[in-house]
Design a protein around this motif. Structure first.
Motif, PDB file in Angstrom:
ATOM      1  N   UNK A 100      31.078  14.124  -8.350  1.00 49.03           N
ATOM      2  CA  UNK A 100      30.958  15.116  -9.342  1.00 49.03           C
ATOM      3  C   UNK A 100      29.488  15.984  -9.603  1.00 49.03           C
ATOM      4  N   UNK A 101      28.476  15.182  -9.185  1.00 50.62           N
ATOM      5  CA  UNK A 101      27.442  15.968  -9.023  1.00 50.62           C
ATOM      6  C   UNK A 101      26.509  15.838  -7.787  1.00 50.62           C
ATOM      7  N   UNK A 102      25.623  16.715  -7.602  1.00 50.96           N
ATOM      8  CA  UNK A 102      24.790  17.009  -6.312  1.00 50.96           C
ATOM      9  C   UNK A 102      23.895  15.855  -6.390  1.00 50.96           C
ATOM     10  N   UNK A 103      23.731  15.561  -4.891  1.00 55.40           N
ATOM     11  CA  UNK A 103      22.748  14.507  -4.696  1.00 55.40           C
ATOM     12  C   UNK A 103      22.813  13.999  -3.522  1.00 55.40           C
ATOM     13  N   UNK A 104      22.406  13.050  -2.739  1.00 56.61           N
ATOM     14  CA  UNK A 104      22.402  12.447  -1.621  1.00 56.61           C
ATOM     15  C   UNK A 104      23.991  11.989  -1.200  1.00 56.61           C
ATOM     16  N   UNK A 105      24.670  11.188  -1.928  1.00 61.63           N
ATOM     17  CA  UNK A 105      26.036  10.842  -1.782  1.00 61.63           C
ATOM     18  C   UNK A 105      26.930  12.229  -1.650  1.00 61.63           C
ATOM     19  N   UNK A 106      26.695  12.967  -2.538  1.00 62.43           N
ATOM     20  CA  UNK A 106      27.683  14.346  -2.472  1.00 62.43           C
ATOM     21  C   UNK A 106      27.427  15.085  -1.211  1.00 62.43           C
ATOM     22  N   UNK A 107      26.179  15.238  -0.820  1.00 64.37           N
ATOM     23  CA  UNK A 107      25.702  15.866   0.425  1.00 64.37           C
ATOM     24  C   UNK A 107      26.331  15.127   1.630  1.00 64.37           C
ATOM     25  N   UNK A 108      26.180  13.835   1.540  1.00 59.99           N
ATOM     26  CA  UNK A 108      26.733  13.083   2.766  1.00 59.99           C
ATOM     27  C   UNK A 108      28.117  13.283   2.851  1.00 59.99           C
ATOM     28  N   UNK A 109      28.963  13.313   1.714  1.00 57.73           N
ATOM     29  CA  UNK A 109      30.199  13.329   1.803  1.00 57.73           C
ATOM     30  C   UNK A 109      30.755  14.754   2.141  1.00 57.73           C
ATOM     31  N   UNK A 110      30.146  15.717   2.002  1.00 59.35           N
ATOM     32  CA  UNK A 110      30.441  17.173   2.266  1.00 59.35           C
ATOM     33  C   UNK A 110      30.233  17.282   3.952  1.00 59.35           C
ATOM     34  N   UNK A 111      29.091  16.569   4.276  1.00 60.09           N
ATOM     35  CA  UNK A 111      28.790  16.829   5.808  1.00 60.09           C
ATOM     36  C   UNK A 111      29.926  15.973   6.668  1.00 60.09           C
ATOM     37  N   UNK A 112      30.143  14.631   6.050  1.00 56.87           N
ATOM     38  CA  UNK A 112      31.072  13.758   6.543  1.00 56.87           C
ATOM     39  C   UNK A 112      32.493  14.508   6.681  1.00 56.87           C
ATOM     40  N   UNK A 113      32.851  15.003   5.634  1.00 59.24           N
ATOM     41  CA  UNK A 113      34.161  15.677   5.660  1.00 59.24           C
ATOM     42  C   UNK A 113      34.332  16.923   6.652  1.00 59.24           C
ATOM     43  N   UNK A 114      33.259  17.338   6.840  1.00 59.31           N
ATOM     44  CA  UNK A 114      33.314  18.733   7.886  1.00 59.31           C
ATOM     45  C   UNK A 114      33.277  18.131   9.240  1.00 59.31           C
ATOM     46  N   UNK A 115      33.201  16.974   9.545  1.00 53.14           N
ATOM     47  CA  UNK A 115      33.315  16.466  10.870  1.00 53.14           C
ATOM     48  C   UNK A 115      34.769  16.008  11.484  1.00 53.14           C
ATOM     49  N   UNK A 116      35.563  15.953  10.423  1.00 56.64           N
ATOM     50  CA  UNK A 116      36.935  15.285  10.777  1.00 56.64           C
ATOM     51  C   UNK A 116      37.611  16.132  11.722  1.00 56.64           C
ATOM     52  N   UNK A 117      37.781  17.509  11.405  1.00 53.42           N
ATOM     53  CA  UNK A 117      38.526  18.241  12.562  1.00 53.42           C
ATOM     54  C   UNK A 117      38.187  17.955  13.746  1.00 53.42           C
ATOM     55  N   UNK A 118      36.829  18.123  14.212  1.00 50.59           N
ATOM     56  CA  UNK A 118      36.336  17.726  15.564  1.00 50.59           C
ATOM     57  C   UNK A 118      36.616  16.457  15.987  1.00 50.59           C
ATOM     58  N   UNK A 119      36.434  15.365  15.111  1.00 47.53           N
ATOM     59  CA  UNK A 119      36.730  13.984  15.116  1.00 47.53           C
ATOM     60  C   UNK A 119      38.111  13.658  15.584  1.00 47.53           C
ATOM     61  N   UNK A 120      39.109  14.345  14.902  1.00 44.43           N
ATOM     62  CA  UNK A 120      40.259  13.836  15.209  1.00 44.43           C
ATOM     63  C   UNK A 120      40.736  14.164  16.805  1.00 44.43           C
ATOM     64  N   UNK A 121      39.984  15.298  17.234  1.00 39.47           N
ATOM     65  CA  UNK A 121      40.715  15.778  18.931  1.00 39.47           C
ATOM     66  C   UNK A 121      39.668  14.862  19.718  1.00 39.47           C
TER      67      UNK A 121
END
Length: 376
Positions: free
Chosen positions: A57-78
Motif C-alpha cells: 500500500x505504500x511506494x518504495x522498493x518492494x512496491x516498485x519490485x512488485x509492479x515490475x514483476x507483475x508486468x513480466x507474467x504475460x510474457x513469462x507464461x508463454x
C-alpha cells in the motif's frame, strides 16, 4: 549424478526454481537441492495472486519490485509454456479490494488515489456499482477498489514450469536431499555437505524460505526470517458466484481458478513450523468468506491445506551476497509475495551471480546486513 555445479540452489520453492530457470537459461550448470519435495511449503500454501497494488500500500522498493514483476507474467507464461510444456494458468480478470465498513472505505479510497498514479484504470466502486459487477457479494459491503489489470496464476504449476524449463536447459533437481552444512575455504564457498554426500560449487544460493536462518546462522550471519503458517481451503460452487479475485482488508481472499474451484485463505500463525490444519483456523476463514459472499455456504467442499511462509522483521525479503563469505548468496523472506516476486527475483539473482547488470538501488533495500549481526 555429478558432484559439482556452477551454482547450487538450496530450496526448491517458487524462488529457488525461478532462479534456477534464469541461470540455466544463461548456460550455467545448476543443481537444485530440496530437503522434501519441490514446492511443498510456502508455494503450496499460496493462492497465486499477483496483488502488488492490493497487498502493498505504500511506494518504495518492494512496491516498485512488485509492479515490475507483475508486468513480466504475460510474457513469462508463454515462455514457460514453450520450454516446459506447462500452462501456469495466468488469468488477468481483475481484483476487488473490498471495504467492508464506511471506516475502511475511507482508507481504501485514499489507496485508490495513490494507486491511480501507477494505473489510471484503477477506480473506486460504490455499493451499487460493486453489486452490479459482482451481484453475489454481501449488500452490507460499503464499496471496493477495482484493479482491472490484476491477475493470478496456479502456484504449483508455476513452480513446475520453472523446474521443467530449468531442466530443459540442463538443470538437475534433487529432492529429499537436505543440506546439513556449507563448505568454506579461506572465506570462499566451495560447496555443501548433504544427506547424500558433498557437492562442490563456488556459488551457493540459499533460497530455503523460513528455513534460511538456520543455514545462514551457521555461516555467521543472523537474518530475521521466521515462519508464518497459513491455512487455506477451497470450494466449488455449482454455478459461478464471483468473476474476479476478492481481497478483503481483514486478510481474507477468494481466488477463482479456471476449473471453477475457489481458493480461500489465509490464516497467519507466526513462529511455528507446525503444518496442522486446525478447525479454528478454517472456521475463521469460512466465517470471513461467507460474510463476503453468502452463497458460498451452499458450495461443495473441496480440500484444506497449509504451508509455511517466510516473513522478515521489516517485511522486506533478503536478496544479495553474504558480506564475508564470497560466493554465498541469499534470496529469502518473500512472505505473502513469493509468487508475485518470483520472476524479478530470478532475474535479479541470475544477473548478480553472473556479473550482469543489476539495479543496485533496488537491491540496496534488501541487503543482508540491514539488521547487522554478523560473525566473521
Amino acid at each position: 549424478m555429478g558432484n559439482s555445479a556452477d551454482v547450487i540452489i538450496i530450496g526448491g520453492g517458487i524462488v529457488g526454481t525461478s532462479i534456477a530457470y534464469q541461470l540455466s537459461k544463461m548456460g550455467r550448470k545448476v543443481i537444485i537441492l530440496e530437503k522434501d519435495q519441490l514446492a511443498c511449503q510456502a508455494t503450496r500454501a499460496a493462492a497465486g495472486m499477483l496483488a502488488s497494488q492490493a497487498e502493498i500500500e505504500q511506494d518504495g522498493p518492494l512496491f516498485q519490485m512488485g509492479l515490475t514483476s507483475q508486468s513480466m507474467f504475460s510474457t513469462l507464461a508463454n515462455e514457460l509454456l514453450e520450454f516446459s510444456g506447462v500452462d501456469i494458468e495466468f488469468v488477468n480478470k481483475g481484483l476487488l479490494k473490498i471495504a467492508e465498513t464506511e471506516e475502511i472505505a475511507s482508507e481504501v479510497k485514499k489507496q485508490v488515489d495513490f494507486q491511480r498514479e501507477w494505473d489510471p484504470a484503477i477506480t473506486w466502486l460504490d455499493k451499487k456499482e460493486l453489486l452490479e459487477l459482482e451481484p453475489s457479494l454481501s449488500p452490507s459491503i460499503s464499496g471496493a477498489m477495482l484493479i482491472p489489470n490484476d491477475g493470478h496464476v496456479q502456484p504449483a504449476k508455476l513452480a513446475k514450469a520453472f523446474t521443467q524449463a530449468a531442466a530443459y536447459f540442463g538443470a538437475e533437481i534433487r529432492e529429499h536431499t537436505e543440506v546439513v552444512s556449507l563448505i568454506y575455504e579461506n572465506g570462499q564457498v566451495r560447496g555443501v555437505n548433504t544427506t547424500n554426500g558433498a557437492i562442490r560449487s563456488e556459488q551457493v544460493v540459499v533460497a530455503a524460505g523460513a528455513w534460511a536462518s538456520k543455514l545462514l546462522c551457521e555461516a555467521g550471519l543472523e537474518i530475521n526470517v521466521y515462519p508464518v503458517k497459513g491455512e487455506c481451503f477451497s470450494v466449488r460452487p455449482e454455478k459461478p458466484v464471483i468473476s474476479m479475485t476478492i481481497f478483503s482488508d481483514k486478510r481474507c481472499y477468494l481466488v477463482l481458478k479456471r476449473n471453477g474451484e475457489i481458493y480461500i485463505g489465509a490464516t497467519m500463525i507466526e513462529h511455528t513450523f507446525d503444518q496442522t490444519v486446525t478447525p479454528k483456523g478454517i472456521a475463521s476463514l469460512i466465517e470471513r468468506a461467507t460474510n463476503l459472499v453468502p452463497q458460498l455456504n451452499e458450495a461443495a467442499w473441496e480440500r484444506v491445506w497449509s504451508g509455511i511462509r517466510p516473513q522478515t522483521g521489516d517485511g522486506l525479503p533478503y536478496i544479495g551476497e553474504h558480506p564475508s563469505r564470497k560466493g554465498l548468496y541469499v534470496a529469502a523472506g518473500h512472505f505473502r509475495n513469493g509468487i508475485l516476486l518470483s520472476p524479478i527475483t530470478g532475474k535479479l539473482m541470475a544477473n548478480l551471480l553472473t556479473g550482469g547488470i543489476t539495479d543496485q538501488t533496488l537491491l540496496s533495500a534488501f541487503h543482508l546486513e540491514r539488521h547487522k549481526k554478523i560473525v566473521v
